[in-house]
Design an enzyme around this catalytic site. Structure first.
Site, PDB file in Angstrom:
ATOM      1  N   ASP A 125       0.835  -1.194   0.000  1.00  0.00           N
ATOM      2  CA  ASP A 125       0.000   0.000   0.000  1.00  0.00           C
ATOM      3  C   ASP A 125       0.878   1.255   0.000  1.00  0.00           C
ATOM      4  O   ASP A 125       1.986   1.244   0.537  1.00  0.00           O
ATOM      5  CB  ASP A 125      -0.886  -0.031   1.255  1.00  0.00           C
ATOM      6  CG  ASP A 125      -2.049   0.925   1.147  1.00  0.00           C
ATOM      7  OD1 ASP A 125      -2.280   1.484   0.045  1.00  0.00           O
ATOM      8  OD2 ASP A 125      -2.737   1.127   2.158  1.00  0.00           O
TER       9      ASP A 125
ATOM     10  N   ASN B 243     -10.608  -3.035  -6.322  1.00  0.00           N
ATOM     11  CA  ASN B 243      -9.815  -2.046  -7.077  1.00  0.00           C
ATOM     12  C   ASN B 243     -10.437  -1.664  -8.422  1.00  0.00           C
ATOM     13  O   ASN B 243     -10.052  -0.660  -9.026  1.00  0.00           O
ATOM     14  CB  ASN B 243      -8.372  -2.532  -7.299  1.00  0.00           C
ATOM     15  CG  ASN B 243      -7.516  -2.463  -6.060  1.00  0.00           C
ATOM     16  OD1 ASN B 243      -6.572  -3.238  -5.884  1.00  0.00           O
ATOM     17  ND2 ASN B 243      -7.810  -1.523  -5.156  1.00  0.00           N
TER      18      ASN B 243
HETATM   19  C1  FPP Z   1      -1.798   0.227  -3.401  1.00  0.00           C
HETATM   20  O1  FPP Z   1      -1.344   1.563  -3.383  1.00  0.00           O
HETATM   21  C2  FPP Z   1      -1.243  -0.506  -4.508  1.00  0.00           C
HETATM   22  C3  FPP Z   1      -1.974  -1.123  -5.501  1.00  0.00           C
HETATM   23  C4  FPP Z   1      -3.436  -1.134  -5.549  1.00  0.00           C
HETATM   24  C5  FPP Z   1      -1.323  -1.805  -6.612  1.00  0.00           C
HETATM   25  C6  FPP Z   1      -0.075  -2.600  -6.320  1.00  0.00           C
HETATM   26  C7  FPP Z   1       0.664  -2.732  -7.591  1.00  0.00           C
HETATM   27  C8  FPP Z   1       2.011  -2.654  -7.749  1.00  0.00           C
HETATM   28  C9  FPP Z   1       2.966  -2.556  -6.630  1.00  0.00           C
HETATM   29  C10 FPP Z   1       2.618  -2.638  -9.109  1.00  0.00           C
HETATM   30  C11 FPP Z   1       2.765  -3.859  -9.902  1.00  0.00           C
HETATM   31  C12 FPP Z   1       2.689  -5.163  -9.231  1.00  0.00           C
HETATM   32  C13 FPP Z   1       3.315  -6.276  -9.675  1.00  0.00           C
HETATM   33  C14 FPP Z   1       3.092  -7.587  -8.989  1.00  0.00           C
HETATM   34  C15 FPP Z   1       4.235  -6.261 -10.825  1.00  0.00           C
HETATM   35  P1  FPP Z   1      -2.428   2.722  -3.481  1.00  0.00           P
HETATM   36  O2  FPP Z   1      -2.577   3.105  -4.896  1.00  0.00           O
HETATM   37  O3  FPP Z   1      -3.700   2.291  -2.807  1.00  0.00           O
HETATM   38  O4  FPP Z   1      -1.717   3.839  -2.645  1.00  0.00           O
HETATM   39  P2  FPP Z   1      -2.445   4.990  -1.794  1.00  0.00           P
HETATM   40  O5  FPP Z   1      -3.216   4.303  -0.696  1.00  0.00           O
HETATM   41  O6  FPP Z   1      -1.285   5.786  -1.274  1.00  0.00           O
HETATM   42  O7  FPP Z   1      -3.316   5.769  -2.742  1.00  0.00           O
END
Ligand code: FPP
Length: 250
Positions: free
Chosen positions: A29, A77
């Site tokens: 996250d 998501n």
């Molecule tokens: C949460 O951060 C992250 C995600 C929903 C996506 C995770 C994806 C990756 C790390 C990239 C690619 C993955 C792989 C396996 C190659 P957020 O967007 O919710 O952050 P925030 O809470 O700060 O808005």
């Protein structure tokens, strides 16, 4: 990524190699906040997050952890903007094409947990290729939870049990924890020993609800793109300092 068999110094001398978690699960996250603090787009935050994925895989492989599960896209998501969802799946495909050779050379088997058939066709093709290429690897499982929800996983197992019951393969008295566990996405995976969540939120967010029953939980304020090898070793160190009782008393 390093090759498999040569002798290497321990990644962190504080860690006891005999008490490594068998299975680490990570709620990655904070990509959005990381980007926002730098005046970048959310997609750029996810790009930085993808670089952190390599560090996490390498570190777990170096520590001798048998399984790592990463929460990359939840069933919730889809509520994000189409722009962000499209960028995430493009990134997934790009990441697989770039890293597949190194992953395969390091004898890592990649698996996907979730409802794959709802993903964009291009992503599905890349994921299938990655799955098939690495299917015979044995050093570590790297599982990516994609279009994944813990409740969906358990409901799906219940549905499979009902189908088996209707077909006469299962009697109600056969339905126990093992029968449910056998119908999860990856039934052979060890239960989660250590669940890590980055960026400080104290939530489980519908992740591996069945498998984390007795997991030790480590929440760190570090945002996912900044979560490096040392941060992962720190989380394992904290895990090793806990006394695990599984509901009993020493
Ligand atoms: C949460 O951060 C992250 C995600 C929903 C996506 C995770 C994806 C990756 C790390 C990239 C690619 C993955 C792989 C396996 C190659 P957020 O967007 O919710 O952050 P925030 O809470 O700060 O808005």
């Amino acid at each position: 990524m390093q090759q498999g068999t040569e002798k290497r110094p321990p990644l962190d001398p504080r860690l006891d190699p005999g008490r490594m978690p068998r299975h680490i699960a990570v709620i990655m996250d904070g990509n959005g906040r990381w980007a926002e603090r730098r005046g970048l787009s959310r997609a750029e935050g996810h790009e930085a997050g993808a670089r952190g994925v390599r560090a996490a895989i390498e570190t777990c492989r170096g520590l001798g952890v048998r399984a790592l599960t990463l929460y990359a896209f939840s069933t919730e998501n889809w509520r994000r903007s189409k722009l962000e969802v499209d960028a995430l799946f493009r990134l997934m495909s790009k990441y697989i094409r770039k890293e597949l050779d190194a992953i395969h050379r390091n004898n890592i088997r990649v698996r996907f947990l979730g409802e794959m058939d709802r993903l964009p066709a291009r992503a599905q093709a890349d994921l299938r290729h990655c799955l098939e290429t690495t299917a015979g690897n044995t050093a570590m499982d790297c599982c990516v939870a994609l279009n994944y929800g813990g409740r969906t996983e358990i409901a799906r197992a219940a549905r499979a049990l009902c189908a088996d019951a209707l077909a006469g393969r299962v009697r109600p008295e056969d339905v126990d924890e093992d029968a449910v566990a056998a119908r999860l996405y990856a039934p052979d995976l060890a239960e989660v020993d250590l669940l890590i969540r980055t960026s400080g939120e104290m939530r489980v967010s519908n992740f591996l609800l069945w498998q984390i029953s007795y997991a030790e939980i480590v929440v760190t304020p570090t945002l996912w793109p900044d979560f490096d090898q040392q941060a992962l070793c720190d989380a394992v160190f904290e895990y090793q300092s806990r006394s695990r009782r599984f509901g009993g008393r020493p």
